[in-house]
Design a protein around this motif. Structure first.
Motif, short mmCIF file in Angstrom:
data_model
loop_
_atom_site.label_atom_id
_atom_site.label_comp_id
_atom_site.label_asym_id
_atom_site.label_seq_id
_atom_site.Cartn_x
_atom_site.Cartn_y
_atom_site.Cartn_z
N UNK B 29 0.81 -1.12 0.12
CA UNK B 29 -0.17 0.02 0.12
C UNK B 29 1.04 1.33 0.00
N UNK B 30 1.26 1.76 -1.25
CA UNK B 30 2.21 2.71 -1.22
C UNK B 30 1.97 3.96 -0.17
N UNK B 31 3.31 4.14 0.28
CA UNK B 31 3.28 5.62 1.41
C UNK B 31 4.67 5.99 1.32
N UNK B 32 4.58 7.34 1.32
CA UNK B 32 5.95 8.09 1.39
C UNK B 32 6.75 8.08 2.64
N UNK B 33 8.00 7.72 2.61
CA UNK B 33 8.75 7.83 1.46
C UNK B 33 9.26 6.55 0.71
N UNK B 34 8.31 5.61 0.56
CA UNK B 34 8.76 4.31 0.14
C UNK B 34 8.35 3.90 -1.23
N UNK B 35 7.13 5.02 -1.68
CA UNK B 35 6.30 4.76 -2.71
C UNK B 35 6.99 4.36 -4.14
N UNK B 36 8.33 4.94 -4.12
CA UNK B 36 8.83 4.39 -5.65
C UNK B 36 9.16 2.93 -5.79
N UNK B 37 9.19 2.20 -4.48
CA UNK B 37 9.47 0.85 -4.62
C UNK B 37 8.35 0.18 -5.12
N UNK B 38 7.09 0.54 -4.69
CA UNK B 38 5.81 -0.15 -5.25
C UNK B 38 5.70 0.49 -6.61
N UNK B 39 5.94 1.72 -6.96
CA UNK B 39 5.80 2.17 -8.12
C UNK B 39 6.73 1.58 -9.31
N UNK B 40 7.69 1.14 -9.00
CA UNK B 40 8.64 0.57 -9.96
C UNK B 40 8.50 -0.89 -10.07
N UNK B 77 7.30 -6.61 0.97
CA UNK B 77 6.52 -5.57 0.94
C UNK B 77 7.23 -4.23 1.41
N UNK B 78 6.76 -3.02 1.23
CA UNK B 78 7.38 -2.01 1.40
C UNK B 78 6.46 -0.76 1.99
N UNK B 79 6.91 -0.31 3.18
CA UNK B 79 6.09 0.67 3.61
C UNK B 79 6.76 1.80 4.42
N UNK B 80 6.05 2.68 5.30
CA UNK B 80 6.88 3.41 6.02
C UNK B 80 6.12 3.39 7.64
N UNK B 81 6.40 4.18 8.61
CA UNK B 81 6.22 3.91 9.75
C UNK B 81 4.49 3.80 10.23
N UNK B 82 3.61 4.59 9.76
CA UNK B 82 2.12 3.98 10.03
C UNK B 82 1.86 2.83 9.38
N UNK B 83 2.42 2.51 8.28
CA UNK B 83 2.07 1.07 7.75
C UNK B 83 2.83 0.06 8.33
N UNK B 84 3.78 0.33 9.09
CA UNK B 84 4.97 -0.51 9.65
C UNK B 84 4.19 -1.08 10.88
N UNK B 85 3.50 -0.10 11.57
CA UNK B 85 2.74 -0.12 12.59
C UNK B 85 1.52 -1.28 12.64
N UNK B 86 0.82 -1.24 11.40
CA UNK B 86 -0.35 -1.92 11.10
C UNK B 86 0.30 -3.30 10.76
N UNK B 106 10.78 2.17 5.08
CA UNK B 106 11.33 3.52 4.81
C UNK B 106 11.03 4.34 6.05
N UNK B 107 11.92 4.79 6.97
CA UNK B 107 11.56 5.57 8.06
C UNK B 107 11.37 6.91 7.69
#
Lengths: 173, 378
Positions: B29-40, B77-86, B106-107
């Motif tokens: 579930x794309x989230x900044x600052x990891x979004x480019x991983x999902x995008x690519x 999978x790739x995410x950032x803090x809020x998603x990592x919590x989930x 990606x913190x």
């Protein structure tokens, strides 16, 4: 040690990150160690943002620009926020219609937006800016490498207009 | 021949490293600052016959990865803090069910939504202890674009070898940084393939540990039928209330990682040999720390850098050995002292320590670390 620090700034959506990426790409192709970073807010458009490039003949540890050799701005807000710590003899490149207070360093003002409009699309202002920068860096970075990087990095179908804007910018300074 | 360097972004390097390691499934579930991983990966994976799924949230994302991995896929999978919590509950599920996968965090600056584009290293302890219960965690943290590539490959290898989730803990600066990199050629780095059971389905026990303490759960769809549960289970995979079996399982899940940890406790030393002051740092902070070491050396201060690459399990032996003769040990990080506390735990309590913390949403500057070095040198 050879090291150049370049800071682009503007408003989100003006393409300053893309301009910085293209510069860094060309610098790597020229054989330099290059790093490119950016700073922007959570908004998709608007807000002051900056994009920075350092290229050097030595590996670059701290990747952010500390003292820019060249500072470029496309918005007054970004100019106010990011025009600081310029090197002695540093150069400022500004869109000429910006209302900005006088800056002590050499300030070069160019009709960036008006020139971009000559291509039919004002959104190419970032490439005009890159063209101006290319002429300032011509002793270190061949123009052809920047053109090659533009070719590889802009959205397909827009290469021609972006190269046109770049060359208009190059001719300005 | 000198390898051609290419301008590459940290997030892109993660994608290329994952593909090099054999990634064929990504759910996120794309989230900044990891979004480019999902995008690519949305572009790359379908082109090679892999699967990319954008899920409804991060809980579903890691659940899909675990399911895909159980069916034999190499999943990330790739995410950032809020998603990592989930994701935390299901990270524990992957530990308990011994299903390999790679989770990239990606913190960004937290807590909560915090600063989507602001660098921080505040998830160090969350990566270690975010999921409940006693467990070990493997967490790797890169400090450059090329290292993102190689560590992603290693993350997959460790996950496969130990049958456990591995966290690649990046920070915004490294994820968004573009720099010249020359990624390894095909065949240059080891890639560990999924192990397959040797026994026939009739005599097969999915959670029976081998000599290395790691079992060989078969890939679903290959003829082996067994039960998978997050409950305490026996070697056949069925829930058990037997205290002896429960105790054995919880201890083995920890010990299988400790047993192999020497193979993946990575760190890098810079000018530490003769150093009077040792600086400890990691991720993007370590780049500022290295610049600070060079500046301090230039004014005659004897300082060296220990850059941690594996954060968990914490490389305690290396840290205490390298810092043994230091008059001061400084830890510089973009949080309020999460690794500093760990450094203090492993050092002699009489040793002088300093903590340099940074949580203003910018990359810590070399000057700030240099000031601490000068203070320590007084």
């Amino acid at each position: 040690m050879f090291k150049k620090e370049i800071r682009f700034s503007g408003s989100g959506g003006q393409g300053i990150i893309l301009a910085a990426v293209i510069l860094a790409d060309a610098a790597v192709q020229a054989g330099f160690y290059a790093v490119q970073t950016q700073s922007y807010g959570p908004e998709a458009r608007g807000g002051a943002s900056k994009a920075e490039v350092i290229f050097s003949d030595q590996p670059v540890d701290y990747p952010k620009v500390s003292t820019p050799d060249i500072f470029l701005a496309l918005s007054a807000e970004a100019y106010a926020k990011y025009c600081h710590d310029l090197k002695h003899n540093g150069i400022i490149v500004l869109e000429e219609t910006l209302l900005t207070p006088h800056c002590a360093a050499d300030t070069l003002k160019f009709p960036v937006f008006a020139t971009a409009r000559k291509t039919g699309k004002e959104i190419t202002a970032n490439m005009v800016l890159l063209g101006i920068l290319s002429s300032l860096l011509i002793d270190f970075l061949p123009k052809a490498l920047l053109e090659q990087a533009i070719n590889e990095r802009v959205p397909s179908g827009t290469t021609e207009i972006n190269l046109l804007a770049f060359n208009y910018g190059y001719a300005l300074s | 021949m000198i390898k051609q360097r290419k301008l590459m972004q940290g997030n892109e390097a993660c994608v290329f490293g994952a593909l090099y390691a054999g990634l064929n499934f990504f759910a996120g579930y794309p989230i900044t600052p990891s979004t480019e991983i999902a995008e690519t990966l949305a572009r790359k994976l379908p082109a090679i016959g892999g699967n990319f799924i954008q899920m409804e949230d991060e809980i579903a994302s890691i659940a899909a990865c675990i399911g895909a991995s159980l069916a034999g896929a190499k999943a990330m999978t790739a995410t950032s803090g809020p998603g990592f919590s989930l994701m935390q509950e299901n990270i524990g599920y992957a530990i308990m069910t011994e299903i390999p996968c790679v989770v990239v965090n990606v913190q960004r600056l937290g807590p909560s939504t915090g600063g989507p584009t602001a660098p921080a290293q505040g998830d160090v302890m969350q990566a270690r202890w975010g999921t409940h219960g006693d467990h070990e965690m493997v967490v790797l943290t890169p400090a450059g674009v090329e290292e993102v590539f190689t560590l992603t490959v290693k993350a997959f290898n460790i996950a496969e070898t130990l049958r456990t989730p591995v966290i690649l803990l990046m920070d915004e600066v490294i994820a968004h940084l573009r720099e010249g990199a020359s990624p390894p050629e095909a065949g240059e780095l080891l890639v560990v393939a999924r192990k397959e059971p040797k026994e026939s389905p009739a005599e097969y026990l999915p959670f029976k540990p081998q000599d290395d303490l790691v079992p060989v759960p078969a890939s679903f769809g290959t003829g082996y039928r067994y039960h998978v549960t997050g409950l305490y289970h026996d070697e056949a995979g069925f829930p058990t209330g037997n205290p002896e079996k429960i105790d054995r399982l919880v201890r083995r899940l920890k010990h299988k990682i400790i047993l192999h940890q020497e193979k993946f406790l990575f760190y890098e030393e810079y000018l530490t040999n003769d150093a009077d002051i040792i600086l400890i740092s990691y991720g993007a902070s370590a780049r500022s720390a290295k610049a600070a070491v060079n500046d301090a050396r230039a004014v005659g201060i004897s300082v060296g850098l220990l850059r941690l690459i594996t954060l968990w399990p914490f490389p305690s032996t290396a840290v205490s050995r390298i810092c043994a003769n230091a008059s001061v040990v400084i830890t510089a990080e973009m949080n309020l002292g999460q690794i500093y506390a760990e450094v203090c735990r492993v050092l002699d309590s009489a040793q002088r320590t300093l903590s340099v913390t940074h949580v203003d949403g910018t990359l810590i500057a070399p000057q700030k670390i240099l000031a601490a070095i000068k203070e320590a040198a007084k």
